[in-house]
Design an enzyme around this catalytic site. Structure first.
Site, short mmCIF file in Angstrom:
data_model
loop_
_atom_site.label_atom_id
_atom_site.label_comp_id
_atom_site.label_asym_id
_atom_site.label_seq_id
_atom_site.Cartn_x
_atom_site.Cartn_y
_atom_site.Cartn_z
N ILE A 249 70.77 23.88 -27.40
CA ILE A 249 70.47 25.05 -26.32
C ILE A 249 69.24 24.88 -25.88
CG2 ILE A 249 72.01 26.58 -27.45
CD1 ILE A 249 69.69 27.83 -28.75
N ASP A 250 68.91 25.54 -24.52
CA ASP A 250 67.73 25.31 -23.88
C ASP A 250 66.58 25.63 -24.69
OD1 ASP A 250 69.18 24.24 -21.49
OD2 ASP A 250 68.82 26.55 -20.44
N ASN A 251 65.42 25.04 -24.31
CA ASN A 251 64.05 25.45 -25.05
C ASN A 251 63.59 27.00 -25.05
OD1 ASN A 251 63.81 22.62 -25.48
ND2 ASN A 251 62.49 22.26 -24.09
#
Length: 458
Positions: A249-251
């Site tokens: 998942i995105d940072n």
């Protein structure tokens, strides 16, 4: 001090790197100001705090501090990438230190972070290359030079140009080897602020479920594989073997991620994702209301952000679908919360209420929820990449060449110009958090079901 040459072989290559092992490995824990002045210009020293922490120190929340010389974690240096061709057979750490005038221990830290990559043969120089760079490329890729390099026998030039990480500071590289050095790797200071034990949702024999904090990387970036969720979660649990990344998942997104304890489970989980056995639900905090139901877009194939989506079908573009299950009006985050999570003001006109949406992700594209909701005029709070463009589209709906009110273009070149302008209206990646949480993950018909804690905005 005695030196022992050792040949290292890899599965895909002939022996190519020599490793120099010493019997006396000393750790540097103190650096004088004279050392720094000798290696760094005064202008850089003014911007950077250098720290050297004894290896025995530890933090109050149960994992060891990073114990080598490095810029302080709060320092945000601009990106700097150096491209080198090795001119003499030498220890890679020594070569980079001498060539770029960097402290030896700093280079060792870059290697530990995964910020130094190599290829047996240099890549083709870009159009902006100087005559000297082009001349060097031709020299080190000429048949007469390459035929004497045993390490590339049987490989095509393209195969020999494939890059890998340097993993040991004492590896010796051949003449003609290409090095890419990320001098200022991207840092994740949030890793040192989190109580990682409190973020563990579940631990089994095969996997760990982590409530990932915003502002952290699951498995690392091209130049930082040290400050990651897999490393810090594994240390918090006292695991002797590394965890494996099963999905991303995105940072800037928080919430449930599954980390495998074994390679076998990692492969099984990848298969379950491909077969759509794994179900993921998200909470999205949008700046405007979103209608419930399935939303469909098509995403332009690109490895670069921002991700551009179109409401109309585009040949070769990827299908993006999500289902909005709920959309509830909630208060906009308070100024204190915005400051804590570095939520940037990107020009959204009204900040009294926000809209919390529960979303079933039907397809899993990079930045999918962020890009789709922004295209619907409801960007996520804190999304400094997609909100600026969404704000422009509020003022001029025709500025989005792929929106409902896109303009008609007489010439293809005019549309290309409009696309470039639309891309330029997007901003940079958020510092820490956006209004997005992977709130639930489950598989095997909910036999395995896990939930994250409260999102940062509650």
């Amino acid at each position: 001090m005695s030196v022992h040459p050792i040949t290292i072989t890899t599965p895909n290559f002939a022996p190519i790197l020599l490793s120099l092992r010493t019997r006396n490995n000393h750790r540097l824990t103190r650096v004088t100001s004279a050392d720094l002045r000798r290696n760094f210009p005064v202008t850089l020293l003014r911007k950077v705090n250098w720290v050297a922490v004894a290896s025995s120190s530890s933090s109050s929340i149960g994992y060891p501090e990073y114990d080598r010389l490095f810029p302080s974690r709060s320092t945000d240096l601009p990106p700097r990438v150096e491209h080198l061709v090795v001119l003499e057979e030498i220890c890679v750490c020594d070569y980079i230190s001498r060539t770029l005038d960097l402290p030896h221990l700093y280079v060792a830290d870059l290697i530990r972070f995964g910020a130094v990559h190599y290829a047996l043969v240099p890549p083709e120089p870009p159009a902006t290359a100087t005559l000297e760079e082009i001349k060097a490329y031709k020299k080190f890729t000429s048949p007469g030079f390459l035929r004497h390099r045993q390490s590339i026998l049987g490989k095509t030039i393209r195969e020999a140009q494939k890059t890998f990480r340097i993993t040991h500071t004492d590896e010796v590289v051949e003449v003609g080897t290409y090095l890419r050095v990320y001098v200022h790797p991207r840092r994740f200071p949030r890793c040192y602020e989190v109580d990682w034990k409190s973020r563990i949702v579940a631990v089994t024999e095969a996997y760990v479920v982590l409530d990932k904090p915003a502002g952290t990387s699951v498995g690392g970036t091209s130049n930082n594989i040290e400050e990651t969720c897999v490393n810090f979660a594994g240390r918090a649990l006292g695991l002797s073997s590394p965890l494996f990344t099963t999905h991303q998942i995105d940072n800037c997104t928080e919430g449930c991620v599954v980390l495998a304890k074994t390679e076998d489970f990692c492969s099984v989980f990848h298969w379950m994702i491909r077969e759509k056995i794994v179900k993921k639900l998200y909470l999205a905090l949008a700046a405007a209301p979103v209608s419930c139901g399935v939303i469909t877009h098509y995403m332009r194939p690109s490895k670069l952000a921002p991700r551009i989506v179109s409401e109309e079908y585009m040949e070769g573009w990827q299908l993006c679908q999500l289902e909005v299950l709920e959309c509830n009006k909630v208060p906009w985050p308070t100024p204190d919360i915005e400051e804590k999570y570095q939520i940037e003001d990107r020009g959204w006109p009204v900040k009294k209420f926000a809209y919390e949406c529960k979303i079933n992700l039907l397809t899993g594209r990079t930045h999918q929820i962020r890009a789709q909701l922004a295209a619907c005029g409801a960007p996520l709070i804190g999304d400094s990449m997609y909100m600026p463009a969404a704000c422009e589209a509020l003022i001029d709906p025709g500025v989005n060449p792929f929106g409902k009110q896109s303009k008609k273009y007489a010439y293809e070149n005019d549309k290309e110009i409009a696309i470039e302008k639309w891309i330029s209206l997007h901003g940079k990646e958020p510092n820490i958090a956006i209004g997005l949480q992977a709130c639930q993950i489950s598989w095997d018909d909910d036999e395995h079901f896990y939930e994250a804690g409260l999102p940062w905005w509650k």
